[in-house]
Write a protein that holds these residues in place. Structure first.
Motif, PDB file in Angstrom:
ATOM      1  N   LEU A  94       0.829  -1.197   0.000  1.00 34.68           N
ATOM      2  CA  LEU A  94       0.000   0.000   0.000  1.00 34.68           C
ATOM      3  C   LEU A  94       0.873   1.261   0.000  1.00 34.68           C
ATOM      4  N   TRP A  95       0.395   2.287  -0.667  1.00 35.30           N
ATOM      5  CA  TRP A  95       1.104   3.566  -0.666  1.00 35.30           C
ATOM      6  C   TRP A  95       0.908   4.265   0.675  1.00 35.30           C
ATOM      7  N   MET A  96       2.027   4.727   1.272  1.00 33.28           N
ATOM      8  CA  MET A  96       1.941   5.580   2.461  1.00 33.28           C
ATOM      9  C   MET A  96       1.941   7.044   2.039  1.00 33.28           C
ATOM     10  N   ASN A  97       2.643   7.324   0.954  1.00 33.95           N
ATOM     11  CA  ASN A  97       2.634   8.642   0.324  1.00 33.95           C
ATOM     12  C   ASN A  97       3.106   8.459  -1.121  1.00 33.95           C
ATOM     13  N   ASN A  98       3.492   9.523  -1.785  1.00 31.63           N
ATOM     14  CA  ASN A  98       3.888   9.419  -3.197  1.00 31.63           C
ATOM     15  C   ASN A  98       5.205   8.681  -3.424  1.00 31.63           C
ATOM     16  N   TRP A  99       5.973   8.433  -2.371  1.00 36.05           N
ATOM     17  CA  TRP A  99       7.310   7.862  -2.551  1.00 36.05           C
ATOM     18  C   TRP A  99       7.538   6.532  -1.867  1.00 36.05           C
ATOM     19  N   PHE A 100       6.759   6.197  -0.860  1.00 38.17           N
ATOM     20  CA  PHE A 100       7.033   4.983  -0.083  1.00 38.17           C
ATOM     21  C   PHE A 100       5.806   4.081   0.003  1.00 38.17           C
TER      22      PHE A 100
END
Length: 149
Positions: free
Chosen positions: A25-31
């Protein structure tokens, strides 16, 4: 107890991202969560967690270096941490690891060698361990800590 969902995917509870091992799952746009999950093979290792603050600090660092940050190790369950402690791989393995708490990551920046990465890490972390090919960063803020692997 605060619980809500970001993008209807990742659960945040008590300032931690919470997910099940195997979820990406995406935590934000990068991780993504998969990058931070425990690397053990223990079938009981399901519940995963990483501090929102750690992701926030790594995100700020990632924006400054303008290059992807590779997560070599993030969360570690107790059994995985115990196996590392007992393996003798490193003399620098804490009795209660910040990895177990979801407060640490071993990182490398794809476009930078470790010595060049250190000043960027120092802007966001007081606790930094330096190895030949990665940095350990964690959320301990009580004093400046530096060590070598």
């Amino acid at each position: 107890l605060t619980t809500y969902y970001m993008n209807n995917e990742i659960k945040i509870e008590n300032s931690y991202y919470i997910w099940n091992k195997g979820e990406n799952l995406w935590m934000n746009n990068w991780f993504k969560t998969k990058e931070f999950e425990c690397k053990c093979t223990n079938k009981e290792c399901i519940d995963q967690r990483i501090a929102v603050e750690l992701i926030d600090r790594l995100t700020k660092m990632r924006l400054e270096v303008n290059s992807p940050i590779r997560i070599n190790s993030g969360f570690r369950c107790f059994k995985h941490q115990e196996a590392i402690r007992n393996s003798g791989v490193s003399t620098v393995v804490a009795k209660k690891s910040t990895h177990e708490l979801g407060h640490a990551a071993d990182i490398s920046v794809s476009s930078l060698i470790v010595p060049v990465t250190i000043p960027f890490a120092e802007k966001h972390f007081k606790s930094i361990g330096v190895a030949n090919n990665f940095l350990h960063v964690d959320l301990r803020d009580d004093k400046v800590r530096r060590w070598k692997y």
